[in-house]
Structures are given as C-alpha cells and as structure tokens.
Design a protein around this motif. Structure first.
Motif, mmCIF file in Angstrom:
data_model
loop_
_atom_site.group_PDB
_atom_site.id
_atom_site.type_symbol
_atom_site.label_atom_id
_atom_site.label_comp_id
_atom_site.label_asym_id
_atom_site.label_seq_id
_atom_site.Cartn_x
_atom_site.Cartn_y
_atom_site.Cartn_z
ATOM 1 N N VAL A 9 30.590 -26.958 33.762
ATOM 2 C CA VAL A 9 29.798 -27.197 32.560
ATOM 3 C C VAL A 9 30.261 -28.509 31.947
ATOM 4 C CG1 VAL A 9 29.210 -26.339 30.266
ATOM 5 C CG2 VAL A 9 29.527 -24.734 32.141
ATOM 6 N N GLU A 10 29.325 -29.370 31.594
ATOM 7 C CA GLU A 10 29.678 -30.613 30.927
ATOM 8 C C GLU A 10 28.763 -30.839 29.731
ATOM 9 O OE1 GLU A 10 27.519 -34.427 32.983
ATOM 10 O OE2 GLU A 10 29.346 -33.696 33.895
ATOM 11 N N GLN A 11 29.209 -31.703 28.839
ATOM 12 C CA GLN A 11 28.451 -31.990 27.628
ATOM 13 C C GLN A 11 27.607 -33.229 27.850
ATOM 14 O OE1 GLN A 11 30.918 -32.222 24.196
ATOM 15 N NE2 GLN A 11 29.242 -32.446 22.798
ATOM 16 N N GLY A 12 26.373 -33.186 27.405
ATOM 17 C CA GLY A 12 25.468 -34.320 27.527
ATOM 18 C C GLY A 12 24.841 -34.652 26.191
ATOM 19 N N ALA A 13 24.166 -35.790 26.126
ATOM 20 C CA ALA A 13 23.532 -36.241 24.896
ATOM 21 C C ALA A 13 22.067 -35.838 24.893
ATOM 22 C CB ALA A 13 23.652 -37.744 24.754
ATOM 23 N N GLY A 28 33.959 -50.638 20.337
ATOM 24 C CA GLY A 28 33.586 -51.157 19.027
ATOM 25 C C GLY A 28 32.099 -51.407 18.873
ATOM 26 N N GLY A 29 31.286 -51.070 19.878
ATOM 27 C CA GLY A 29 29.843 -51.269 19.806
ATOM 28 C C GLY A 29 29.172 -50.228 18.915
ATOM 29 N N ALA A 30 27.883 -50.398 18.692
ATOM 30 C CA ALA A 30 27.120 -49.469 17.854
ATOM 31 C C ALA A 30 27.010 -48.113 18.546
ATOM 32 C CB ALA A 30 25.733 -50.027 17.580
ATOM 33 N N ALA A 31 27.170 -47.047 17.774
ATOM 34 C CA ALA A 31 27.076 -45.686 18.303
ATOM 35 C C ALA A 31 26.031 -44.907 17.515
ATOM 36 C CB ALA A 31 28.426 -44.989 18.227
ATOM 37 N N ASP A 32 25.182 -44.183 18.234
ATOM 38 C CA ASP A 32 24.147 -43.351 17.624
ATOM 39 C C ASP A 32 24.657 -41.933 17.450
ATOM 40 O OD1 ASP A 32 22.393 -45.513 17.791
ATOM 41 O OD2 ASP A 32 21.645 -44.890 19.745
ATOM 42 N N LEU A 33 24.219 -41.262 16.391
ATOM 43 C CA LEU A 33 24.512 -39.848 16.190
ATOM 44 C C LEU A 33 23.456 -39.066 16.966
ATOM 45 C CD1 LEU A 33 26.396 -37.918 14.633
ATOM 46 C CD2 LEU A 33 24.664 -37.847 12.849
ATOM 47 N N VAL A 34 23.891 -38.235 17.929
ATOM 48 C CA VAL A 34 22.965 -37.521 18.801
ATOM 49 C C VAL A 34 23.260 -36.027 18.801
ATOM 50 C CG1 VAL A 34 22.616 -39.495 20.347
ATOM 51 C CG2 VAL A 34 24.421 -37.865 20.840
ATOM 52 N N GLU A 35 22.215 -35.245 19.149
ATOM 53 C CA GLU A 35 22.422 -33.817 19.399
ATOM 54 C C GLU A 35 23.102 -33.687 20.758
ATOM 55 O OE1 GLU A 35 18.538 -32.075 19.335
ATOM 56 O OE2 GLU A 35 18.676 -31.625 17.205
ATOM 57 N N LEU A 58 27.201 -41.313 20.426
ATOM 58 C CA LEU A 58 27.008 -41.867 21.759
ATOM 59 C C LEU A 58 26.952 -43.379 21.652
ATOM 60 C CD1 LEU A 58 26.377 -41.432 24.794
ATOM 61 C CD2 LEU A 58 23.961 -41.451 24.159
ATOM 62 N N CYS A 59 27.888 -44.053 22.335
ATOM 63 C CA CYS A 59 27.950 -45.514 22.290
ATOM 64 C C CYS A 59 26.809 -46.114 23.105
ATOM 65 C CB CYS A 59 29.291 -45.999 22.838
ATOM 66 S SG CYS A 59 29.434 -47.802 22.848
ATOM 67 N N ARG A 60 26.162 -47.119 22.561
ATOM 68 C CA ARG A 60 25.072 -47.800 23.263
ATOM 69 C C ARG A 60 25.599 -48.716 24.362
ATOM 70 N NH1 ARG A 60 21.427 -49.982 18.211
ATOM 71 N NH2 ARG A 60 20.937 -47.945 17.313
ATOM 72 N N GLU A 61 26.818 -49.226 24.190
ATOM 73 C CA GLU A 61 27.375 -50.200 25.133
ATOM 74 C C GLU A 61 28.041 -49.539 26.337
ATOM 75 O OE1 GLU A 61 26.941 -53.493 24.628
ATOM 76 O OE2 GLU A 61 25.840 -52.992 22.804
ATOM 77 N N CYS A 62 29.041 -48.671 26.078
ATOM 78 C CA CYS A 62 29.845 -48.116 27.177
ATOM 79 C C CYS A 62 29.496 -46.667 27.512
ATOM 80 C CB CYS A 62 31.331 -48.233 26.855
ATOM 81 S SG CYS A 62 31.901 -47.226 25.475
ATOM 82 N N GLY A 63 28.673 -45.991 26.689
ATOM 83 C CA GLY A 63 28.250 -44.631 26.997
ATOM 84 C C GLY A 63 29.238 -43.543 26.617
ATOM 85 N N LEU A 64 30.274 -43.867 25.844
ATOM 86 C CA LEU A 64 31.252 -42.869 25.419
ATOM 87 C C LEU A 64 30.593 -41.851 24.494
ATOM 88 C CD1 LEU A 64 34.283 -41.976 25.231
ATOM 89 C CD2 LEU A 64 34.393 -43.372 23.177
ATOM 90 N N LEU A 65 30.830 -40.572 24.754
ATOM 91 C CA LEU A 65 30.313 -39.490 23.920
ATOM 92 C C LEU A 65 31.492 -38.909 23.157
ATOM 93 C CD1 LEU A 65 27.691 -37.912 23.297
ATOM 94 C CD2 LEU A 65 28.393 -36.283 25.033
ATOM 95 N N ALA A 66 31.600 -39.232 21.854
ATOM 96 C CA ALA A 66 32.732 -38.814 21.023
ATOM 97 C C ALA A 66 32.272 -37.735 20.052
ATOM 98 C CB ALA A 66 33.283 -40.006 20.248
ATOM 99 N N PRO A 67 33.127 -36.754 19.752
ATOM 100 C CA PRO A 67 32.758 -35.692 18.813
ATOM 101 C C PRO A 67 32.391 -36.241 17.437
ATOM 102 C CG PRO A 67 34.865 -35.225 19.854
ATOM 103 C CD PRO A 67 34.472 -36.601 20.253
ATOM 104 N N GLY A 68 31.438 -35.598 16.783
ATOM 105 C CA GLY A 68 31.005 -36.016 15.453
ATOM 106 C C GLY A 68 32.081 -35.864 14.409
ATOM 107 N N SER A 69 33.084 -35.022 14.656
ATOM 108 C CA SER A 69 34.161 -34.816 13.686
ATOM 109 C C SER A 69 35.022 -36.050 13.527
ATOM 110 C CB SER A 69 35.035 -33.635 14.123
ATOM 111 O OG SER A 69 35.605 -33.890 15.386
ATOM 112 N N LEU A 70 34.970 -37.019 14.458
ATOM 113 C CA LEU A 70 35.762 -38.241 14.341
ATOM 114 C C LEU A 70 35.217 -39.175 13.273
ATOM 115 C CD1 LEU A 70 36.474 -39.076 18.075
ATOM 116 C CD2 LEU A 70 38.009 -38.087 16.393
ATOM 117 N N GLY A 71 33.973 -38.961 12.835
ATOM 118 C CA GLY A 71 33.382 -39.806 11.811
ATOM 119 C C GLY A 71 33.879 -39.474 10.419
ATOM 120 N N GLY A 72 34.579 -38.375 10.267
ATOM 121 C CA GLY A 72 35.118 -37.992 8.972
ATOM 122 C C GLY A 72 34.180 -37.052 8.243
ATOM 123 N N GLY A 73 34.615 -35.848 7.972
ATOM 124 C CA GLY A 73 33.801 -34.881 7.243
ATOM 125 C C GLY A 73 32.597 -34.448 8.057
ATOM 126 N N GLU A 74 31.476 -34.329 7.410
ATOM 127 C CA GLU A 74 30.227 -33.955 8.071
ATOM 128 C C GLU A 74 29.669 -35.173 8.799
ATOM 129 O OE1 GLU A 74 27.537 -31.138 9.163
ATOM 130 O OE2 GLU A 74 29.281 -30.832 7.899
#
Length: 110
Positions: A9-13, A28-35, A58-74
């Motif tokens: 099982v893996e996580q996708g955007a 350091g590129g722009a990242a979109d908030l995704v489901e 989800l980073c537009r440049e390198c494709g890194l999928l990082a948890p939303g909790s890293l953005g701080g709060g909600e």
C-alpha cells in the motif's frame, strides 16, 4: 510449492485543494495542498484506491509528497512556508539551504 506475493500500500496524490499553499522541504519549490489517496498495488499494478484521511503537500518541482501537518496546525491555515527559515545566529543572514552546518557568509556554526 512456493508462492511469492509482491505488493503493498502506498500513498498517492489526489485532486488539488489549494495551489501554491506552501514550499517544498527538499527543493524549496512551490507545493500544492492535495487530497491523498491510498493505493493497493499488486506486482506494481494499482488494484484498489481509497481516500486518505489527511491532506498533504505535493511539490511541483521534485514531486515530494509531505504530510499536511508539517505546515503547522491545520493544513492550509498555518504558516505558508514548509521550509524552515534558517538564519545564522552570528550575522543574522538567511541561509538558503537548511541542511548547511556552517553559515556561507561568515563561516560560523549553525
């Protein structure tokens, strides 16, 4: 008789909730908030997909999928930057890469 199972099982955007909601931790590129979606793969072929619980960046440049909790709060309401603002303690200049151990301007340890 031997039977081998290759899968997992893996996580996708999924769909984009908010464009350019943050910055990537890696590049350091722009990242979109995704489901997020969970994907069951059998022999590297997607078999079943179901919605995830929390949104992610989800980073537009390198494709890194990082948890939303890293953005701080909600996600989407916290600080707009995922990349920590690293500053030198000696000269107070912004350091471009948070992985640096020494300041590129004055040479002091970070």
């Amino acid at each position: 008789m031997f039977f081998f199972f290759v899968g997992g099982v893996e996580q996708g955007a999924g769909r984009v909730l908010k464009e350019a909601a943050g910055r990537c931790l890696r590049c350091g590129g722009a990242a979109d908030l995704v489901e997020t979606d969970k994907v069951l793969k059998l022999f590297f072929v997607p078999v079943k997909r179901w919605p995830g619980k929390d949104p992610a960046y989800l980073c537009r440049e390198c494709g890194l999928l990082a948890p939303g909790s890293l953005g701080g709060g909600e996600p989407g309401t916290g600080p707009p930057l995922l990349l920590r603002d690293a500053r030198c303690g000696a000269c107070n200049r912004a350091v471009a890469d948070p992985q640096f151990r020494f300041c590129p301007f004055c040479g002091s340890a970070l």
